[in-house]
Design a protein around this motif. Structure first.
Motif, short mmCIF file in Angstrom:
data_model
loop_
_atom_site.label_atom_id
_atom_site.label_comp_id
_atom_site.label_asym_id
_atom_site.label_seq_id
_atom_site.Cartn_x
_atom_site.Cartn_y
_atom_site.Cartn_z
N GLY A 213 27.02 -49.34 15.28
CA GLY A 213 26.32 -50.46 16.04
C GLY A 213 25.42 -50.00 17.34
N GLY A 214 25.23 -50.77 18.09
CA GLY A 214 24.71 -50.32 19.66
C GLY A 214 23.20 -50.84 19.66
N ARG A 215 22.58 -50.72 20.63
CA ARG A 215 21.15 -51.07 21.18
C ARG A 215 20.34 -49.85 21.31
N VAL A 216 18.88 -49.92 20.85
CA VAL A 216 17.84 -49.09 21.26
C VAL A 216 16.76 -49.74 21.37
N LEU A 217 15.75 -49.82 22.73
CA LEU A 217 14.87 -50.65 22.82
C LEU A 217 15.21 -52.14 22.51
N GLN A 218 14.50 -52.77 21.71
CA GLN A 218 14.75 -54.16 21.40
C GLN A 218 15.54 -54.45 20.22
N THR A 219 15.90 -53.37 19.61
CA THR A 219 16.65 -53.48 18.26
C THR A 219 18.36 -53.07 18.52
N ARG A 220 18.97 -54.01 17.81
CA ARG A 220 20.56 -53.92 17.84
C ARG A 220 20.73 -53.31 16.26
N MET A 221 21.87 -52.61 16.08
CA MET A 221 21.99 -52.02 14.74
C MET A 221 23.52 -52.32 14.35
N ASN A 222 23.73 -52.13 12.96
CA ASN A 222 24.92 -52.42 12.31
C ASN A 222 25.20 -50.92 11.29
N ASP A 223 24.68 -50.11 11.81
CA ASP A 223 24.84 -48.74 11.01
C ASP A 223 26.25 -47.86 11.29
N LEU A 224 26.96 -47.57 10.26
CA LEU A 224 28.11 -46.83 10.49
C LEU A 224 27.81 -45.15 10.19
N HIS A 225 28.34 -44.42 11.14
CA HIS A 225 28.24 -42.85 10.91
C HIS A 225 29.41 -42.27 11.35
N TYR A 226 29.67 -40.92 11.01
CA TYR A 226 30.87 -40.17 11.79
C TYR A 226 30.28 -39.00 11.69
N LEU A 227 30.89 -38.31 12.96
CA LEU A 227 30.78 -36.88 13.43
C LEU A 227 32.17 -35.99 12.97
N ASN A 228 32.04 -35.07 12.20
CA ASN A 228 33.20 -34.25 11.85
C ASN A 228 33.53 -33.47 13.26
N LEU A 229 34.47 -33.64 13.69
CA LEU A 229 34.99 -33.16 15.02
C LEU A 229 35.61 -31.61 14.94
N ASP A 230 35.59 -31.18 13.85
CA ASP A 230 35.87 -29.78 13.70
C ASP A 230 34.71 -28.75 13.31
N THR A 231 33.87 -29.36 12.29
CA THR A 231 32.72 -28.53 11.97
C THR A 231 31.55 -29.03 12.56
N TRP A 232 31.39 -30.16 13.48
CA TRP A 232 30.17 -30.65 14.20
C TRP A 232 29.13 -30.91 13.18
N THR A 233 29.28 -31.59 12.19
CA THR A 233 28.42 -32.07 11.02
C THR A 233 28.39 -33.56 11.12
N TRP A 234 27.18 -34.23 11.19
CA TRP A 234 26.94 -35.67 11.03
C TRP A 234 27.07 -35.92 9.79
N SER A 235 27.67 -37.47 9.48
CA SER A 235 27.71 -37.89 7.82
C SER A 235 26.24 -38.46 7.33
N GLY A 236 25.35 -38.78 8.30
CA GLY A 236 24.28 -39.66 8.01
C GLY A 236 24.64 -41.00 7.95
N ARG A 237 23.92 -42.02 7.83
CA ARG A 237 24.18 -43.08 7.64
C ARG A 237 25.09 -43.29 6.55
N ILE A 238 26.13 -44.20 6.46
CA ILE A 238 27.13 -44.24 5.46
C ILE A 238 26.81 -45.33 4.71
N ALA A 239 26.60 -45.16 3.35
CA ALA A 239 26.28 -46.28 2.49
C ALA A 239 27.63 -47.17 2.19
N ILE A 240 27.34 -48.46 2.51
CA ILE A 240 28.30 -49.40 2.50
C ILE A 240 28.41 -49.99 1.14
#
Length: 406
Positions: A213-240
C-alpha cells in the motif's frame, strides 16, 4: 480506586516511532493537534511499556537529541533504537540517530551518527524500513530533492522553481550497515519495483522485504511486493488469490509467523479511517480478513509491534481523517492475539484476573513464580483501571455531543 498516577499511560500521538526490545515497548516522538495546530512531542522523552506488568513509565533522555518530529522511521537492532528522517517546522530530515535501550543505569543517551561513509538518502518522512543482517534498509517516503538530484525513482508533486527544490514520492532503496557505519544504494538486479509512495508499510519474512500500500499523488494503493534482500531483485506486483484489503495508507504490516503478515488499519482511498485486520499467507498468496475487531476504534498513522508471544501491540495513531479533521489522536494500546498463549501465560493471566478470590493462596507460591504472578496482578489492575477511564471519557464526550446537538 487505583492511583491514576501509578497507572499512567504515554501521551496520545500520531506519526511516532515504536519498537519492542526484550520485555519492553519503547515509544518516541510524533505529534498531537492542539487548537488546529500540530504540536510535536518532546524530543527528550521516551516512554516504556512493561509487557509483563502493563505499566508505562516516562524517561528523560540526554545527549545529541534529534529534533522533535513526526513521520520518522524507527527500527531496533541489537538493543539500539535508530531514528531516521522525519518532518518538523524546518522541513524534512535525513539525519540518523541512535540510542542504546539496554542501559544499566536507566539513562538513555542519543547519539547523532556523523562519522559514516557513503551518501545518505535525500531528506524525507513517512518512509519504511526492513531490518536484515544488522542493516537498516529504507524504502520510499515523501520528501524534497534539488533539481540536480531528480531521478526516475522520484514522482514530483510540487516545486519551487526559484530555489530549484522539488517535493514528491520516492521508490529508491538505501542501506545503512550498522557494523561498518556505511550508507550505500544496492544495485537492483531485476524485477519491477513498486511505484513511488509514502505512508506505506514494510515487513521482513526470511530474506524477503515486503511492502504494501501507501500513497502517491491522489492515489492510495493495495499492492503487495517484495524485495529479495540477498539478491536485490524485486518480485513485481504479487498476484493475490481471492479477496484483497482495501487501498490504504498510514497502516501497519507486522510479521507474525514464518509465512504470515498482519495488516492493521490505515486510511482508505475514500478517506475513511479503517479498523480492519487481515492476515496474509505468503505461501498461498491469500488474504484473510479477521473478525471480532473493535470497529469503533479505527487507527491510522499508528505503530504495531510484535510481543513476546506473537501478540500485536498497536499503539497511538489517529481515529480521524488527518487530511480533513485532525482531532482524534489516541494513547490506548490495542493488543491482538494471533495464536494461543502458552500454558504458563494462560495460568498467570487467570490468577491475575482472579487475584481477589485467590488472595489467601497466592503468597504460598514459590518466589520466582510469585514475582510473575504479582506482575500479572498489576497488569490486570492497570488494564481494568484504564478501561474504566476510557469508558468514562467516552460517556462524557457523548453527553457533550448531545448537549451541542440539542
Amino acid at each position: 480506586m487505583a492511583d491514576s498516577q501509578l497507572f499512567c499511560v504515554a501521551e496520545e500521538r500520531s506519526g511516532h516511532c515504536a519498537v519492542v526490545d526484550g520485555n519492553f515497548l519503547y515509544v518516541w516522538g510524533g505529534y498531537v493537534s492542539i487548537e488546529d495546530n500540530e504540536v510535536y512531542l518532546p524530543n527528550d522523552e521516551i516512554w516504556t511499556y512493561d509487557i509483563d506488568s502493563g505499566l508505562w513509565r516516562m524517561h528523560l533522555m540526554e545527549g545529541e537529541l534529534p529534533a522533535s518530529m513526526s513521520g520518522s522511521c524507527g527500527a531496533c537492532i541489537n538493543g539500539k533504537l535508530y531514528i531516521f528522517g522525519g518532518y518538523d517546522d524546518k522541513g524534512y530530515s535525513n539525519r540518523l540517530y541512535f540510542v542504546n535501550l539496554r542501559t544499566r543505569d536507566g539513562t538513555y543517551i542519543w547519539e547523532k551518527i556523523t562519522n559514516f561513509e557513503g551518501q545518505p538518502p535525500t531528506p524525507r518522512d513517512k518512509l519504511s524500513c526492513w531490518v536484515y543482517k544488522d542493516r537498516l534498509i529504507y524504502f520510499g517516503g515523501y520528501g524534497c530533492r534539488r533539481h540536480s538530484e531528480l531521478q526516475d525513482c522520484f514522482d514530483v508533486h510540487d516545486a519551487s522553481w526559484e530555489e530549484q527544490i522539488f517535493w514528491g514520492w520516492h521508490n529508491d532503496v538505501h542501506v545503512f550497515d550498522t557494523k561498518t557505519q556505511t550508507w550505500f544504494q544496492p544495485e537492483i538486479k531485476g524485477g519491477v519495483p513498486p511505484q513511488p509512495r509514502a505512508a506505506h508499510t514494510c515487513a521482513v519474512l526470511g530474506n524477503k522485504g515486503y511492502v504494501f500500500g501507501g500513497r502517491v499523488l491522489q492515489t492510495r494503493m493495495n499492492d503487495l511486493h517484495y524485495l529479495n534482500l540477498d539478491t536485490w531483485t524485486w518480485s513485481g506486483r504479487i498476484a493475490i488469490n481471492g479477496e484483497s484489503p482495501k487501498h490504504r495508507s498510514w497502516h501497519t504490516l507486522t510479521p507474525i509467523a514464518d509465512d504470515k503478515l498482519f495488516l492493521c488499519g490505515g486510511l482508505s482511498a475514500d478517506n475513511i479511517p479503517l479498523s480492519d485486520g487481515w492476515i496474509h499467507n505468503v505461501t498461498t498468496n491469500c488474504w484473510k480478513q479477521l473478525t471480532h475487531l473493535p470497529e469503533t476504534r479505527p487507527r491510522l498513522w499508528h505503530t504495531a509491534c510484535l510481543g513476546k508471544e506473537n501478540e500485536i501491540m498497536v499503539f497511538g495513531g489517529s481515529k480521524d481523517d488527518l487530511l480533513a479533521l485532525d482531532t482524534g489522536h489516541c494513547n490506548d494500546l490495542l493488543i491482538f492475539q494471533t495464536q494461543p498463549y502458552s500454558l504458563l501465560r494462560s495460568c498467570l493471566d487467570c490468577i491475575g484476573k482472579n487475584s481477589v478470590i485467590l488472595e489467601s493462596q497466592i503468597s504460598l507460591l514459590p518466589p520466582k513464580l510469585l514475582q510473575q504472578v504479582l506482575k500479572k496482578i498489576t497488569f490486570w489492575t492497570a488494564a481494568n483501571h484504564r478501561e474504566e477511564q476510557r469508558v468514562q471519557k467516552e460517556e462524557t464526550e457523548n453527553k457533550y455531543q448531545c448537549i451541542i446537538s440539542n
